[in-house]
Structure formats: structure tokens, C-alpha cells
Scaffold this motif. Structure first.
Motif, PDB file in Angstrom:
ATOM      1  N   LYS A 272       7.677  37.134  42.421  1.00 34.52           N
ATOM      2  CA  LYS A 272       7.114  37.980  43.472  1.00 34.52           C
ATOM      3  C   LYS A 272       7.661  37.580  44.845  1.00 34.52           C
ATOM      4  O   LYS A 272       8.005  38.439  45.662  1.00 34.52           O
ATOM      5  N   ILE A 273       7.756  36.284  45.085  1.00 37.17           N
ATOM      6  CA  ILE A 273       8.256  35.791  46.376  1.00 37.17           C
ATOM      7  C   ILE A 273       9.711  36.187  46.585  1.00 37.17           C
ATOM      8  O   ILE A 273      10.082  36.731  47.638  1.00 37.17           O
ATOM      9  N   PHE A 274      10.551  35.929  45.587  1.00 30.47           N
ATOM     10  CA  PHE A 274      11.964  36.252  45.731  1.00 30.47           C
ATOM     11  C   PHE A 274      12.197  37.762  45.801  1.00 30.47           C
ATOM     12  O   PHE A 274      13.102  38.220  46.502  1.00 30.47           O
ATOM     13  N   SER A 275      11.373  38.536  45.097  1.00 33.21           N
ATOM     14  CA  SER A 275      11.486  39.993  45.162  1.00 33.21           C
ATOM     15  C   SER A 275      11.190  40.500  46.562  1.00 33.21           C
ATOM     16  O   SER A 275      11.853  41.414  47.059  1.00 33.21           O
ATOM     17  N   LEU A 276      10.189  39.907  47.208  1.00 31.24           N
ATOM     18  CA  LEU A 276       9.859  40.297  48.576  1.00 31.24           C
ATOM     19  C   LEU A 276      10.972  39.931  49.544  1.00 31.24           C
ATOM     20  O   LEU A 276      11.214  40.646  50.526  1.00 31.24           O
ATOM     21  N   ILE A 277      11.677  38.842  49.271  1.00 38.36           N
ATOM     22  CA  ILE A 277      12.774  38.431  50.151  1.00 38.36           C
ATOM     23  C   ILE A 277      13.887  39.465  50.137  1.00 38.36           C
ATOM     24  O   ILE A 277      14.350  39.913  51.186  1.00 38.36           O
ATOM     25  N   TYR A 278      14.332  39.881  48.924  1.00 38.36           N
ATOM     26  CA  TYR A 278      15.475  40.795  48.903  1.00 38.36           C
ATOM     27  C   TYR A 278      15.095  42.270  49.047  1.00 38.36           C
ATOM     28  O   TYR A 278      15.967  43.103  49.278  1.00 38.36           O
ATOM     29  N   THR A 279      13.798  42.606  48.959  1.00 33.99           N
ATOM     30  CA  THR A 279      13.403  43.998  49.160  1.00 33.99           C
ATOM     31  C   THR A 279      12.789  44.260  50.532  1.00 33.99           C
ATOM     32  O   THR A 279      12.783  45.408  50.990  1.00 33.99           O
ATOM     33  N   VAL A 280      12.268  43.225  51.185  1.00 37.22           N
ATOM     34  CA  VAL A 280      11.566  43.415  52.447  1.00 37.22           C
ATOM     35  C   VAL A 280      12.170  42.586  53.580  1.00 37.22           C
ATOM     36  O   VAL A 280      12.533  43.120  54.632  1.00 37.22           O
ATOM     37  N   VAL A 281      12.286  41.286  53.350  1.00 34.70           N
ATOM     38  CA  VAL A 281      12.721  40.380  54.422  1.00 34.70           C
ATOM     39  C   VAL A 281      14.180  40.634  54.809  1.00 34.70           C
ATOM     40  O   VAL A 281      14.500  40.765  55.999  1.00 34.70           O
ATOM     41  N   THR A 282      15.050  40.721  53.820  1.00 34.24           N
ATOM     42  CA  THR A 282      16.482  40.925  54.112  1.00 34.24           C
ATOM     43  C   THR A 282      16.740  42.216  54.866  1.00 34.24           C
ATOM     44  O   THR A 282      17.443  42.204  55.888  1.00 34.24           O
ATOM     45  N   PRO A 283      16.219  43.388  54.423  1.00 39.58           N
ATOM     46  CA  PRO A 283      16.445  44.620  55.197  1.00 39.58           C
ATOM     47  C   PRO A 283      15.889  44.568  56.605  1.00 39.58           C
ATOM     48  O   PRO A 283      16.410  45.235  57.503  1.00 39.58           O
ATOM     49  N   MET A 284      14.827  43.779  56.833  1.00 42.32           N
ATOM     50  CA  MET A 284      14.259  43.676  58.174  1.00 42.32           C
ATOM     51  C   MET A 284      15.171  42.879  59.104  1.00 42.32           C
ATOM     52  O   MET A 284      15.344  43.225  60.283  1.00 42.32           O
ATOM     53  N   PHE A 285      15.772  41.810  58.568  1.00 40.87           N
ATOM     54  CA  PHE A 285      16.605  40.945  59.402  1.00 40.87           C
ATOM     55  C   PHE A 285      18.051  41.432  59.538  1.00 40.87           C
ATOM     56  O   PHE A 285      18.749  40.999  60.461  1.00 40.87           O
ATOM     57  N   ASN A 286      18.499  42.297  58.645  1.00 42.19           N
ATOM     58  CA  ASN A 286      19.886  42.751  58.700  1.00 42.19           C
ATOM     59  C   ASN A 286      20.290  43.343  60.048  1.00 42.19           C
ATOM     60  O   ASN A 286      21.342  42.989  60.590  1.00 42.19           O
ATOM     61  N   PRO A 287      19.499  44.271  60.622  1.00 42.58           N
ATOM     62  CA  PRO A 287      19.893  44.814  61.942  1.00 42.58           C
ATOM     63  C   PRO A 287      20.010  43.742  63.010  1.00 42.58           C
ATOM     64  O   PRO A 287      20.920  43.790  63.851  1.00 42.58           O
ATOM     65  N   MET A 288      19.093  42.769  62.996  1.00 44.21           N
ATOM     66  CA  MET A 288      19.149  41.694  63.990  1.00 44.21           C
ATOM     67  C   MET A 288      20.366  40.809  63.767  1.00 44.21           C
ATOM     68  O   MET A 288      21.032  40.386  64.718  1.00 44.21           O
ATOM     69  N   ILE A 289      20.670  40.524  62.506  1.00 46.90           N
ATOM     70  CA  ILE A 289      21.820  39.678  62.181  1.00 46.90           C
ATOM     71  C   ILE A 289      23.113  40.327  62.657  1.00 46.90           C
ATOM     72  O   ILE A 289      23.975  39.679  63.262  1.00 46.90           O
ATOM     73  N   TYR A 290      23.256  41.633  62.402  1.00 46.31           N
ATOM     74  CA  TYR A 290      24.490  42.324  62.760  1.00 46.31           C
ATOM     75  C   TYR A 290      24.596  42.639  64.248  1.00 46.31           C
ATOM     76  O   TYR A 290      25.685  42.615  64.815  1.00 46.31           O
ATOM     77  N   SER A 291      23.467  42.947  64.887  1.00 47.83           N
ATOM     78  CA  SER A 291      23.528  43.362  66.291  1.00 47.83           C
ATOM     79  C   SER A 291      23.554  42.191  67.258  1.00 47.83           C
ATOM     80  O   SER A 291      24.375  42.163  68.192  1.00 47.83           O
ATOM     81  N   LEU A 292      22.701  41.197  67.038  1.00 50.91           N
ATOM     82  CA  LEU A 292      22.592  40.098  67.996  1.00 50.91           C
ATOM     83  C   LEU A 292      23.802  39.169  67.961  1.00 50.91           C
ATOM     84  O   LEU A 292      24.048  38.426  68.905  1.00 50.91           O
ATOM     85  N   ARG A 293      24.589  39.202  66.876  1.00 50.74           N
ATOM     86  CA  ARG A 293      25.755  38.338  66.751  1.00 50.74           C
ATOM     87  C   ARG A 293      27.060  39.087  67.000  1.00 50.74           C
ATOM     88  O   ARG A 293      28.129  38.571  66.750  1.00 50.74           O
ATOM     89  N   ASN A 294      26.952  40.339  67.503  1.00 52.58           N
ATOM     90  CA  ASN A 294      28.133  41.168  67.662  1.00 52.58           C
ATOM     91  C   ASN A 294      28.195  41.710  69.096  1.00 52.58           C
ATOM     92  O   ASN A 294      27.371  42.540  69.497  1.00 52.58           O
ATOM     93  N   LYS A 295      29.176  41.253  69.865  1.00 48.98           N
ATOM     94  CA  LYS A 295      29.293  41.655  71.270  1.00 48.98           C
ATOM     95  C   LYS A 295      29.596  43.144  71.400  1.00 48.98           C
ATOM     96  O   LYS A 295      29.074  43.816  72.295  1.00 48.98           O
ATOM     97  N   ASP A 296      30.460  43.667  70.523  1.00 51.19           N
ATOM     98  CA  ASP A 296      30.805  45.096  70.585  1.00 51.19           C
ATOM     99  C   ASP A 296      29.569  45.961  70.358  1.00 51.19           C
ATOM    100  O   ASP A 296      29.379  46.983  71.015  1.00 51.19           O
ATOM    101  N   PHE A 297      28.746  45.540  69.410  1.00 52.74           N
ATOM    102  CA  PHE A 297      27.541  46.310  69.104  1.00 52.74           C
ATOM    103  C   PHE A 297      26.542  46.233  70.258  1.00 52.74           C
ATOM    104  O   PHE A 297      25.885  47.234  70.584  1.00 52.74           O
ATOM    105  N   ILE A 298      26.420  45.075  70.866  1.00 51.73           N
ATOM    106  CA  ILE A 298      25.512  44.915  72.009  1.00 51.73           C
ATOM    107  C   ILE A 298      25.944  45.800  73.168  1.00 51.73           C
ATOM    108  O   ILE A 298      25.126  46.463  73.810  1.00 51.73           O
ATOM    109  N   GLU A 299      27.261  45.837  73.427  1.00 51.21           N
ATOM    110  CA  GLU A 299      27.794  46.698  74.495  1.00 51.21           C
ATOM    111  C   GLU A 299      27.544  48.166  74.173  1.00 51.21           C
ATOM    112  O   GLU A 299      27.212  48.959  75.073  1.00 51.21           O
ATOM    113  N   ALA A 300      27.711  48.542  72.924  1.00 49.54           N
ATOM    114  CA  ALA A 300      27.473  49.938  72.516  1.00 49.54           C
ATOM    115  C   ALA A 300      25.998  50.306  72.697  1.00 49.54           C
ATOM    116  O   ALA A 300      25.676  51.424  73.125  1.00 49.54           O
TER     117      ALA A 300
END
Length: 311
Positions: A272-300
Motif C-alpha cells: 500500500k505504501i509503495f503503491s501510494l508513492i508511484y501513484t500519488v507522490v511521484t506525479p505530485m513532485f514531477n512538476p516541481m522536479i522538472y520546473s524548479l531545476r530547469n532555468k528555461d522552464f522558469i523563464e518560460a
């Protein structure tokens, strides 16, 4: 006597977080906030990668498609989870459970292949820069995305049919937050060794093989980055790959552990714990991971917000 005592299951009861009866309202608020964050974060990535001219590149094209899959992926499980927490009606029909499992597995396979495609894109950009624009043209990118969407659909539909063609008997209590393969297999009757064998084959084909492709791509990428003479070039190359690598570790790490740990010892709480990680936690953090670490995306994002404010 065994036949007389056999009870055929027509619906399941998703136990979810029934062991926490005093926290149902709190959990509803938490998961509602997470779901809204997933919709807004991934929706923002889709909008920006489509309207900002500087982000019209294969990397952001794949990222936009990946974010769309993330929204679909969580929408298969989270709304039902929220409804169960709100209404306390945890029953789900056999047909609804089969549909949820089928769509969940299809989208998980799509996400797995898209992560492999994104790794191949980074491999071409860093290891074959002279051929990158020639090979990774728009037609090729569209074909790779379509291939990711349709590759696993027939197999997953067949797998779902195979699971639900086996009779379920005894308890109808599914100790999980959604209809997933491992807890369902616990409720089947008779000999399920062949069904489990095909499940592991599917995990290997649609989970382990894409992961190995990503792994070997990053070995080549790392080798190419270390051979760069420019320090700034190495830093830029690492920054473009690090976000994708973090997402890969979160998705595959939790997903593969959740499925493969059932080979040795199945635990309801761990699954149950691992299922919540890959179905809930990962999709929530993906936008932050990609946007906050990407200068081009921040500028856009700054350009888009300034245009919205100016209007």
C-alpha cells in the motif's frame, strides 16, 4: 461440501485506510490537496510546453505528453479514493474494479515507455549531438509517443481478462486503496501459478526492460559527460538529465519493489505504501522536479505569467 461453502464474489470492498477510522476526514483533505496539485502542476507544464516557442523541442514535447499521462494516471485511482474517504462506501463492482485495473496498468506501461523515450532523447542530445536534429525530428517524436501509447494495450487487456476470468471466492475485502494486481491475486481460488507467472513476465517486459534501456542510456550519457572538457558544459548536461533521473528513480524504485516483492513475501502495508508513492507522490513532485531545476522552464513561466498579468 467445499462446493457448497464456496461464495462467488460479485463486488469488492476496498479497505483503504480503514485501520485509521478517526483520520478519514483528514486524509480526504490531504489527498484532495494532492490531486489538485497534480492537476495544476502537470496542467501548467502542458500549457507552457505548447505555447512557449523556446520550449518547442523534443525534450519538452515528451515532457508535455508525460504530464498528460500523469494526470490520466492519477485520475484512474485518486477520485475513487477520495469518494471512498468522503462517503465511507468502499464497495466496488467486479466490472468497475476490472476497468480501473486495466486503465491503471495501461497508463503505467505508457509512463514506463515514455520515461525510456525521454532517456533516449537525452542520450541522442548528449552522445550524438551532430545527428540529434536529424534523427529526433517532429515525425520521429510523434511516432515514439504513439508507440508508447499503443505498445502495451493488447497485452494489458489480455492480462486483465486473465486475472478476472479466475473465480474470486471467500473474502471480498481488498486491503488496498485501489484495484491492483497483487492484492487481487490473493483473493483468487484454485491454482494461480500460471497467472502469477504471466504477471512476472509482463513486469519484465513493460517494467524491467524499459528500466534497463534507461540504465544503459545513462551509462553512455555519464561517460560522454565526463569526457567533456568544459566545466560549464558538464554542469549543463548534468542539469538537463538530473530531473529525469530523479523521476525514474521514484517511479521505477517504488513500482518495481511493490510488484516484485510479492514474489518473496507479500505485505499489505508495504504494498500500500509503495503503491501510494508511484501513484500519488511521484506525479505530485514531477512538476516541481522538472520546473524548479530547469532555468528555461522558469523563464518560460515568468513570460507566461507576465503576459497574463499584462492582460
Amino acid at each position: 461440501m467445499a462446493d457448497k461453502n464456496l461464495t462467488i464474489i460479485e463486488e469488492f470492498i476496498l479497505l483503504g485506510f480503514s485501520e485509521l477510522p478517526n483520520f478519514q476526514g483528514f486524509l480526504f483533505v490531504i489527498f484532495l490537496f494532492i490531486y489538485i496539485s497534480i492537476l495544476l502542476g502537470n496542467g501548467l507544464i502542458i500549457v507552457i510546453t505548447n505555447v512557449e516557442p523556446t520550449l518547442q523541442t523534443p525534450m519538452y514535447y515528451f515532457l508535455g505528453n508525460f504530464s498528460f499521462v500523469e494526470i490520466c494516471y492519477t485520475s484512474v485511482t485518486l477520485p475513487r479514493m477520495l469518494m471512498n474517504l468522503w462517503s465511507q462506501k468502499k464497495n466496488i463492482s467486479l466490472v468497475s474494479c476490472a476497468a480501473q485495473l486495466c486503465f491503471f496498468l495501461i497508463l503505467a506501461v505508457i509512463e514506463s515507455f515514455l520515461l525510456a523515450v525521454m532517456a533516449y532523447d537525452r542520450y541522442m542530445a548528449i552522445c550524438k549531438p551532430l545527428y540529434y536534429s536529424l534523427i529526433m525530428n517532429h515525425k520521429m517524436c510523434v511516432q515514439m509517443v504513439i508507440g508508447s501509447w499503443i505498445t502495451g494495450i493488447p497485452v494489458v487487456i489480455g492480462q486483465t481478462y486473465q486475472v478476472f476470468s479466475v473465480p474470486f471466492c471467500g473474502s471480498n475485502k481488498l486491503n488496498h486503496v485501489f484495484c491492483d494486481m497483487p492484492p487481487l491475486m490473493k483473493l483468487t481460488c484454485g491454482d494461480t501459478s500460471w497467472d502469477k507467472f504471466f504477471i512476472y513476465i509482463d513486469c519484465f517486459l513493460f517494467g524491467l526492460i524499459p528500466f534497463l534501456l534507461i540504465f544503459f542510456s545513462y551509462i553512455r550519457i555519464l561517460s560522454a559527460i565526463l569526457n567533456l572538457s568544459s566545466t560549464s558544459g558538464r554542469t549543463k548536461a548534468f542539469s538537463t538529465c538530473s530531473s529525469h533521473l530523479i523521476v525514474v528513480c521514484l517511479f521505477y524504485g517504488s513500482g518495481l519493489i511493490a510488484y516484485l516483492q510479492s514474489i518473496f513475501s507479500y505485505s499489505d502495508r508495504t504494498d500500500k505504501i509503495f503503491s501510494l508513492i508511484y501513484t500519488v507522490v511521484t506525479p505530485m513532485f514531477n512538476p516541481m522536479i522538472y520546473s524548479l531545476r530547469n532555468k528555461d522552464f522558469i523563464e518560460a513561466m515568468k513570460k507566461l505569467f507576465s503576459k497574463c498579468v499584462a492582460r
